[in-house]
Design an enzyme around this catalytic site. Structure first.
Site, PDB file in Angstrom:
ATOM      1  N   LYS A  12       1.354   3.411  -3.274  1.00 29.73           N
ATOM      2  CA  LYS A  12       0.887   4.798  -3.440  1.00 29.73           C
ATOM      3  C   LYS A  12       2.050   5.719  -3.803  1.00 29.73           C
ATOM      4  O   LYS A  12       1.871   6.683  -4.564  1.00 29.73           O
ATOM      5  CB  LYS A  12       0.209   5.286  -2.161  1.00 29.73           C
ATOM      6  N   ASN A  48      -6.605   9.502   7.522  1.00 30.29           N
ATOM      7  CA  ASN A  48      -7.727   8.760   8.131  1.00 30.29           C
ATOM      8  C   ASN A  48      -9.099   9.425   8.033  1.00 30.29           C
ATOM      9  O   ASN A  48      -9.408  10.348   8.772  1.00 30.29           O
ATOM     10  CB  ASN A  48      -7.405   8.465   9.594  1.00 30.29           C
ATOM     11  N   ARG A  53     -10.916  -1.194  10.415  1.00 34.02           N
ATOM     12  CA  ARG A  53     -10.294   0.070  10.807  1.00 34.02           C
ATOM     13  C   ARG A  53     -10.778   0.544  12.167  1.00 34.02           C
ATOM     14  O   ARG A  53     -11.775   0.061  12.695  1.00 34.02           O
ATOM     15  CB  ARG A  53     -10.587   1.143   9.769  1.00 34.02           C
ATOM     16  N   VAL A  81     -12.319   3.350  13.393  1.00 36.56           N
ATOM     17  CA  VAL A  81     -13.681   3.849  13.660  1.00 36.56           C
ATOM     18  C   VAL A  81     -14.733   2.745  13.486  1.00 36.56           C
ATOM     19  O   VAL A  81     -15.537   2.516  14.399  1.00 36.56           O
ATOM     20  CB  VAL A  81     -13.995   5.115  12.829  1.00 36.56           C
ATOM     21  N   TYR A  86       0.830  -1.212   0.000  1.00 36.42           N
ATOM     22  CA  TYR A  86       0.000   0.000   0.000  1.00 36.42           C
ATOM     23  C   TYR A  86       0.860   1.255   0.000  1.00 36.42           C
ATOM     24  O   TYR A  86       0.715   2.098  -0.891  1.00 36.42           O
ATOM     25  CB  TYR A  86      -0.916  -0.017   1.219  1.00 36.42           C
ATOM     26  N   ASP A  87       1.792   1.372   0.981  1.00 32.71           N
ATOM     27  CA  ASP A  87       2.488   2.667   1.037  1.00 32.71           C
ATOM     28  C   ASP A  87       3.468   2.835  -0.111  1.00 32.71           C
ATOM     29  O   ASP A  87       3.525   3.901  -0.724  1.00 32.71           O
ATOM     30  CB  ASP A  87       3.065   2.988   2.420  1.00 32.71           C
ATOM     31  N   GLN A  98      -0.309   5.410  20.193  1.00 31.98           N
ATOM     32  CA  GLN A  98      -0.120   5.897  18.817  1.00 31.98           C
ATOM     33  C   GLN A  98      -1.254   6.880  18.496  1.00 31.98           C
ATOM     34  O   GLN A  98      -2.340   6.768  19.064  1.00 31.98           O
ATOM     35  CB  GLN A  98      -0.076   4.729  17.814  1.00 31.98           C
TER      36      GLN A  98
HETATM   37  N1  UDP Z   1      -6.532   0.192  15.803  1.00 28.43           N
HETATM   38  C1  UDP Z   1      -6.837  -0.324  17.059  1.00 28.43           C
HETATM   39  N2  UDP Z   1      -7.902  -1.157  17.186  1.00 28.43           N
HETATM   40  C2  UDP Z   1      -8.692  -1.525  16.139  1.00 28.43           C
HETATM   41  C3  UDP Z   1      -8.393  -0.977  14.852  1.00 28.43           C
HETATM   42  C4  UDP Z   1      -7.306  -0.136  14.726  1.00 28.43           C
HETATM   43  O1  UDP Z   1      -6.161  -0.028  18.053  1.00 28.43           O
HETATM   44  O2  UDP Z   1      -9.636  -2.297  16.353  1.00 28.43           O
HETATM   45  C5  UDP Z   1      -5.380   1.097  15.669  1.00 28.43           C
HETATM   46  C6  UDP Z   1      -4.339   0.676  14.632  1.00 28.43           C
HETATM   47  O3  UDP Z   1      -3.383  -0.197  15.193  1.00 28.43           O
HETATM   48  C7  UDP Z   1      -3.747   2.021  14.266  1.00 28.43           C
HETATM   49  C8  UDP Z   1      -4.920   2.985  14.387  1.00 28.43           C
HETATM   50  O4  UDP Z   1      -5.871   2.327  15.221  1.00 28.43           O
HETATM   51  O5  UDP Z   1      -2.749   2.396  15.183  1.00 28.43           O
HETATM   52  C9  UDP Z   1      -5.571   3.317  13.073  1.00 28.43           C
HETATM   53  O6  UDP Z   1      -5.802   2.121  12.390  1.00 28.43           O
HETATM   54  P1  UDP Z   1      -6.644   2.016  11.062  1.00 28.43           P
HETATM   55  O7  UDP Z   1      -6.733   0.559  10.722  1.00 28.43           O
HETATM   56  O8  UDP Z   1      -7.916   2.760  11.185  1.00 28.43           O
HETATM   57  O9  UDP Z   1      -5.801   2.749   9.914  1.00 28.43           O
HETATM   58  P2  UDP Z   1      -4.278   3.211   9.703  1.00 28.43           P
HETATM   59  O10 UDP Z   1      -4.220   4.603  10.207  1.00 28.43           O
HETATM   60  O11 UDP Z   1      -3.345   2.317  10.453  1.00 28.43           O
HETATM   61  O12 UDP Z   1      -4.109   3.107   8.229  1.00 28.43           O
END
Ligand code: UDP
Length: 319
Positions: free
Chosen positions: A149, A174, A186, A188, A145-146, A209
């Site tokens: 992109k 995000n 994800r 949310v 992905y990264d 994080q």
């Molecule tokens: N995350 C989490 N619990 C979940 C889903 C995601 O703690 O059930 C964390 C994930 O490890 C990351 C952040 O939330 O640090 C955002 O994750 P997401 O998958 O939404 O997208 P990303 O920003 O990593 O592309």
């Protein structure tokens, strides 16, 4: 105008199709439904100015007719999504982007690449400005992905420089809102679903994080402005909401807003190289596009929680 949206059956793509239809465009949505869902477009199905083409942009494109605007959004975008489909992800951003750029060149259309904050990797500069080159593991599991992109960005700039294609790049930070896939893993969708259904909210790692969440209507406005503002050829824009929060903080806010008594539990990270901090510097988008997010976290989350509730009730009506 006639607009093409690749990935138009996805979360962001379907909102973009709505917006383009609302402004009077003829819209063609190209999607292979790998991660997109036709349900996101059901309401447009019989609209006279909307057309759905089930095509994979990795294959040679056979879309007929003129196009004025090409929005290239097709790609798995959630970490669990692209970890499940790494080859498709790398190819849609490489070969797929090449095909979309060729089409834009052929039809003399304006082009917009949906890139991502993920191009900054695990950033060493904070907040991230467009001039920062990033800190990316070139062959880690997120690289489909990264790096995909990043390659898409490189291709786009080649078409700008070599063929004078009128293209711009937006880096999406995000995004959340109604129609985000409840099963894509994800933050949310997971936290909201867990909070509503009384399951534990699963915080990966220590939850320190950070992420900065942008509501989908704000993002769509940014996409339109990036495409339509003159002087944006070859420009790169961060589009996101600089309201930076820790993941643990977001879990607590969502639990409270959903009126949930779920516990918050800590789980191991599901992917390597999870960025520690992420926050957009949007100075450029403010200055050059006159864009900034309007929807605060509590308003956006309230709308999102409401939508997820309705989805869950439709799936399993209360007896
Ligand atoms: N995350 C989490 N619990 C979940 C889903 C995601 O703690 O059930 C964390 C994930 O490890 C990351 C952040 O939330 O640090 C955002 O994750 P997401 O998958 O939404 O997208 P990303 O920003 O990593 O592309």
């Amino acid at each position: 105008m006639r607009s093409l949206v690749s990935g138009g059956a996805g979360f962001i793509g379907s909102h973009l199709c709505d917006r383009l239809i609302a402004r009077g465009d003829d819209v063609v949505c190209a999607d292979n439904l790998v991660t997109g869902q036709f349900g996101n477009l059901k309401h447009l199905q019989s609209h006279p100015r909307f057309q759905f083409a089930r095509v994979d942009v990795i294959e040679q494109l056979t879309l007929e007719g003129p196009f004025d605007r090409v929005f290239h959004l097709a790609s798995p975008a959630s970490p669990p999504g692209y970890l499940r489909k790494p080859l498709e992800t790398a190819l849609v951003n490489g070969v797929g982007t090449y095909h979309m750029l060729q089409l834009a060149r052929d039809r003399a259309a304006r082009f917009l690449l949906a890139s991502t904050s993920e191009v900054y990797g695990d950033p060493l500069v904070h907040p991230q400005t467009e001039n920062y080159w990033g800190n990316v593991n070139p062959n880690g599991e997120r690289s489909c992905y990264d790096e995909g992109k990043r390659y898409a960005e490189a291709l786009t700039m080649i078409f700008v420089r070599q063929f004078a294609v009128d293209a711009r790049i937006v880096r999406i930070f995000n995004c959340y809102g109604p129609r985000s896939d409840p099963n894509d893993g994800r933050l949310v969708p997971n936290f909201v679903t867990q909070a509503i259904t009384g399951q534990p909210l699963t915080v990966y790692g220590d939850g320190k994080q950070t992420r900065s969440l942008c509501y989908v209507s704000d993002l769509i406005e940014g996409l339109i402005r990036a495409m339509e503002t003159s002087g944006t050829t070859g420009r790169v824009f961060n589009l996101g909401n600089p309201d930076e929060r820790t993941v643990l903080d977001l879990a607590e806010v969502i639990r409270e807003m959903a009126g949930s008594r779920s516990e918050i539990v800590f789980r191991p990270m599901i992917s390597q190289d999870d960025p520690r901090r992420r926050c957009p510097d949007i100075t450029r988008a403010r200055a050059e596009l006159g864009w900034s997010p309007m929807v605060g976290l509590s308003q956006g989350l309230a709308e999102t929680i409401e939508w997820f509730r309705r989805q869950l009730e439709t799936a399993a009506p209360r007896s």
